[in-house]
Scaffold this active site. Sequence first.
Site, PDB file in Angstrom:
ATOM      1  N   THR A  83     -18.341   1.049 -62.090  1.00  0.00           N
ATOM      2  CA  THR A  83     -19.792   0.920 -62.139  1.00  0.00           C
ATOM      3  C   THR A  83     -20.327   0.969 -60.729  1.00  0.00           C
ATOM      4  O   THR A  83     -19.971   0.133 -59.897  1.00  0.00           O
ATOM      5  CB  THR A  83     -20.247  -0.379 -62.835  1.00  0.00           C
ATOM      6  N   ILE A  84     -21.134   1.950 -60.465  1.00  0.00           N
ATOM      7  CA  ILE A  84     -21.659   2.127 -59.117  1.00  0.00           C
ATOM      8  C   ILE A  84     -22.579   0.976 -58.727  1.00  0.00           C
ATOM      9  O   ILE A  84     -22.767   0.687 -57.540  1.00  0.00           O
ATOM     10  CB  ILE A  84     -22.394   3.485 -59.025  1.00  0.00           C
ATOM     11  N   ASP A  85     -23.117   0.264 -59.721  1.00  0.00           N
ATOM     12  CA  ASP A  85     -24.027  -0.856 -59.456  1.00  0.00           C
ATOM     13  C   ASP A  85     -23.308  -2.141 -59.076  1.00  0.00           C
ATOM     14  O   ASP A  85     -23.955  -3.116 -58.714  1.00  0.00           O
ATOM     15  CB  ASP A  85     -24.899  -1.141 -60.684  1.00  0.00           C
ATOM     16  N   GLY A 113     -20.529  -0.345 -70.826  1.00  0.00           N
ATOM     17  CA  GLY A 113     -20.606   0.316 -72.124  1.00  0.00           C
ATOM     18  C   GLY A 113     -19.261   0.869 -72.558  1.00  0.00           C
ATOM     19  O   GLY A 113     -18.876   0.765 -73.732  1.00  0.00           O
ATOM     20  N   GLY A 126     -29.255   0.735 -59.390  1.00  0.00           N
ATOM     21  CA  GLY A 126     -29.261  -0.708 -59.610  1.00  0.00           C
ATOM     22  C   GLY A 126     -30.133  -1.050 -60.788  1.00  0.00           C
ATOM     23  O   GLY A 126     -31.255  -1.524 -60.618  1.00  0.00           O
ATOM     24  N   ILE A 147     -25.756  10.878 -54.832  1.00  0.00           N
ATOM     25  CA  ILE A 147     -24.770   9.877 -54.423  1.00  0.00           C
ATOM     26  C   ILE A 147     -23.647   9.778 -55.436  1.00  0.00           C
ATOM     27  O   ILE A 147     -22.467   9.647 -55.084  1.00  0.00           O
ATOM     28  CB  ILE A 147     -25.451   8.508 -54.236  1.00  0.00           C
ATOM     29  N   GLY A 197     -21.450   7.325 -66.798  1.00  0.00           N
ATOM     30  CA  GLY A 197     -21.990   8.077 -65.677  1.00  0.00           C
ATOM     31  C   GLY A 197     -20.959   8.337 -64.593  1.00  0.00           C
ATOM     32  O   GLY A 197     -19.922   7.675 -64.523  1.00  0.00           O
ATOM     33  N   GLU A 247     -33.560   0.590 -58.764  1.00  0.00           N
ATOM     34  CA  GLU A 247     -34.233   1.280 -59.869  1.00  0.00           C
ATOM     35  C   GLU A 247     -34.696   0.342 -60.976  1.00  0.00           C
ATOM     36  O   GLU A 247     -35.659   0.642 -61.682  1.00  0.00           O
ATOM     37  CB  GLU A 247     -33.315   2.352 -60.457  1.00  0.00           C
TER      38      GLU A 247
END
Length: 437
Positions: free
Chosen positions: A205-207, A178, A251, A361, A85, A306
């Site tokens: 990773t944005i999380d 991943g 998240g 975002i 992503g 999320e």
Amino acid sequence: MSSLQIAALGECRIDSPLARLLQRRNTSQHYVDESDRVLLDDTVTMVSGRGVPVEELPSFEPGGPRQKIFFDPARTRVGIVTCGGLCPGLNNVIRALVLQLTTHYGVHRILGFRNGYQGLVPRYDHPPVELTPAYVDLIDKYGGTVLGTSRGNQDPDEIVDNLDRLGIDILFVIGGDGSMRGAVRIAEVVARRGRRIAVVGVPKTIDNDIPYIDQSFGFQTAVGQATEVIRAAHVEATAFPGGIGLVQLMGRHSGFIACYAALATHDADYVLVPEVPFALDGPDGFLAHLRRRVGDRGHAMIVVAEGAGQEHLATGPAGHDASGNQRLHDFGRYLRQRIIDEFAGAGVEASLKYIDPSYTIRGVPANPYDSVYCIRLAHAAVHAAMAGRTELVVGRWRGRFVHVPMPLVVGSRNQVDPDGDLWLSVLEATGQPPTFG
């Protein structure tokens, strides 16, 4: 601790172009010599609990330039790929990799593989592009990735066949868990064939859920953007009788963005994250508590990650995406309807505004903090690769740049600790109870 050891392609025998910068440098609070190590543990209790001599304590190999390198820059060909992503900072990392390789190491044969791992498989017909300083100039001003991306596993043998055909010596993989699982499989095929190709990961990773790394790039930008969304939702909530703002943030399994964005605004009354289960129904459940809060104050602001509340959706598993990640049900929309039904059933007025800004975002440019961090991660990745290190991810641990083995990165997940100081700060800021139900 053997799991923290980094694989090397061979002995470093070539003088590094950066060796002059390392003269008379010693380990300090701001620098770690290449012969030193960075401890995994950072408290007396944790260190003493190991019960082993200092030299046997688990530790990471430090990042940074080496006096000697493995690859001859004049003969080295590099590949760069972005996978998974979107995340703020991808273009910053690409640009910094290219500039570091060309300007400081003298590597001028750099290929950008397009559309993720698909670009490494010829049958998809995504020809690579030549990456030069001119090509990457100004790309850091834009969101997304100039190389494109994709999800999904590809055959690692096909990928290594193509790397061999193109004469690639170093492959930089910019991606999340991943993507790093795919990179591990590529490195395994490389090792099985006895090839000398370095596979180095830059964690995206944005999380912020990659373990053994203080923070992944793009996270700070995401928190900043999410903060503005919460502020807007809070304004809406306070403007109407029975106003409720409900913001769902990224998240999937880790609620860091929700926690930090809520703390940044100090406007949230509730933060719901995957790591902390909660009850919706009953006199002590979330919905009843929310109704009391709105009754007392006239409005409420809810921030939900999320991945929170998946246990309340009785529709069963949603399957997996192309990268093997479990698909999530949309808890934010489910919670929105449950709140509406709860207030209507009690005959109480409510004006609910629901916002999910996730994709707006993901595509923004990196903020100044992440821009700097991306550059430093890229520099660390180039130093590691040129020194012949492989099957590793670069990151910062306890404020130090380190090399983390890829198998360790994909073997677990960084999550908000319900017993940690971050979640305690959230509870203090929101005033919500430690548990619902």
